[in-house]
Write an enzyme that holds these catalytic residues in place. Sequence first.
Site, short mmCIF file in Angstrom:
data_model
loop_
_atom_site.label_atom_id
_atom_site.label_comp_id
_atom_site.label_asym_id
_atom_site.label_seq_id
_atom_site.Cartn_x
_atom_site.Cartn_y
_atom_site.Cartn_z
N LEU A 265 0.81 -1.22 0.00
CA LEU A 265 0.00 0.00 0.00
C LEU A 265 0.84 1.26 0.00
CD1 LEU A 265 -2.78 -0.99 2.57
CD2 LEU A 265 -3.01 -0.83 0.09
N LYS B 271 1.29 -3.14 9.01
CA LYS B 271 2.45 -2.26 9.03
C LYS B 271 3.66 -3.07 9.48
CE LYS B 271 3.98 2.35 10.37
NZ LYS B 271 3.56 3.65 10.96
N GLY C 227 8.39 2.23 8.14
CA GLY C 227 8.26 0.92 7.53
C GLY C 227 7.29 0.93 6.37
N ARG C 228 6.89 -0.27 5.97
CA ARG C 228 5.98 -0.43 4.84
C ARG C 228 4.63 -0.95 5.32
NH1 ARG C 228 9.43 -2.80 -0.31
NH2 ARG C 228 11.19 -1.37 -0.15
N GLY D 221 6.25 4.40 4.65
CA GLY D 221 6.29 5.57 5.50
C GLY D 221 7.67 5.81 6.08
N ASP E 209 1.25 15.20 14.55
CA ASP E 209 1.43 14.83 13.14
C ASP E 209 0.14 14.97 12.35
OD1 ASP E 209 3.03 14.14 11.03
OD2 ASP E 209 2.94 11.99 11.37
#
Length: 425
Positions: free
Chosen positions: A81, A105, A87-88, A84, A200
Site C-alpha cells: 500500500l 504495518k 516501515g511499509r 512511511g 502529526d
Amino acid sequence: MEIETHFPSDSDLDFSFTSSTSTFTSSSARTSLSSTPPRNSSSKTHRKNDPHWSAILAAGNLSSSGHLSLSLGHLHLLRHLGTGNLGRVFLCRLKHDENALFALKVVDRDALSAKKLSQVEMEAQVLASLAHPFLPTLYAHLEISHYTCLLIDYCPGGDLHSLLLKQPRHRFPVDSVRFYAAEVLLALEYLHVLGFVYRDLKPENVLRRGDGHVMLSDFDLCFRGEVVPTVRTRARKIVGPTSNCGCFRSGRDGEEVTVTEFVAEPTEAFSKSCVGTHEYLAPEMVNGNGHGNGVDWWAFGVFVYELLYGRTPFKGGSKEGTLRNIVTSGVSYPEDDDVAGYKEARDLTGRLLVKDPRRRLGCARGATDIKRHPFFDGIKWPLMRDYCPPGMRRHVAENRRGRWSWKGYFGKKRYRSWSNGAKWA
C-alpha cells in the site's frame, strides 16, 4: 514461558520485501500474533457488530486468559500500500475470509536508528490504548526476529489530501470541512484524554474508511503527558437560529440550558523535540522553546484552513520561508470566501492560529472549548458517527429482526449537505 519466534514457512508474507538491507530465513516453527483480549475489544460500543473482530475470532485460538493467538499462516498478503517513515504497509486478508481486509504495518528494526526505534515503540503503545471509532484498532501486534508487525484497520477510501486534490480549486465545501474537522476533533480529544499529544496532524494522515468516516493514522511522533479529568456544569444560553433538521440543534433562541462538560487535557505535557511536517509546525516548536498540547490545536487550525482554501496559511517559497512566516506573519484569507459558513470558519482558524499558546483556543480546556465555537453549532457530538459523510448516500434497510441498519455507499447524484439531513438533490 517464552515462545521462540520464527517466520513460519507456510505463511504468504515475504518479509524480505520489507527491507533492502536485511533478509529473513524461514522456519517450520509457528509464531503467534497477540492482541488485546477480543472479548473486551469486540464488546465496545463502536466494535459490537464489527465483522473484522468476528473474522479474527473465527480464525484464531482463544486462550484461557482471554488472549487471541493467530499464526502468520492465517494471513494472505495482497499488495503493497505504501512506505512511511518507519516501515511499509501491506494490504492483507484472513485466508478463511476474503472480506476480512486489514492493513499490516511492517517495521524492520535493524534498519532503524535508536530514535526511530523509540518512535516504533510509541506508536505500538498508542495503538494498544485506542478504542474509538475515528482511530484505528490494533487487532494484533507481532514481534518476530527483527521485525515489528502491526495489524490494523484498512481504509479503502484513501487519505483526505488525495481527495482534496480532486476537488474543484482543491477546496472542500464548507459543510464537508465541518464534517471532517468535527470527526478529527473528536479523535484528537480522545488522544488528549489519554494524555497523548499527536504532533502529526495533516490531511495525508486522515484516512477514509469504507463508510466515508475518518480515521487518524501514524502515531510515531506522539508523546505523553499527565491528565487530570474534570467534570463541570455550567449554564449556556442558546443564541441564533435553531433547527430540527439533520445535525442541528433544537431549542428556542435565548433559552438557557444546563450543560455538563468533561475536560481532560494534557496541559502539563512538555517536549523540546522539533518533529512533524514543517507547514504544520506551531511557532513555539519552530522557536525551539519547548511545546505542549497546544501544538495539536495549532495544527488543527492549519488543517481546517487547508481544507477550506487548498493551501496551508503560512506556505512560503521555501521551507525556510514557511517557517519564517509561521513565526512572524499573520493569517491572511482569500477575498472570495463570502459563502455561508466562511465567516465562522475564519473566526475559528483565527482563534486556533494564535502564536501565543497561552491564548490559543483549546490549550486550556481542549476540545471542549472548540466544540462550542459557532462553526460547529448544532452538531450532536455523541451521534457523529451516525451522520452521513460527504459524498456518501444513506440507504435504509430493515433486517430480519425488524431493526433498521444504515448502509453507506457511493452514489452518482449530487450530495446537497451532510448537515441538512443527508438529503440528495
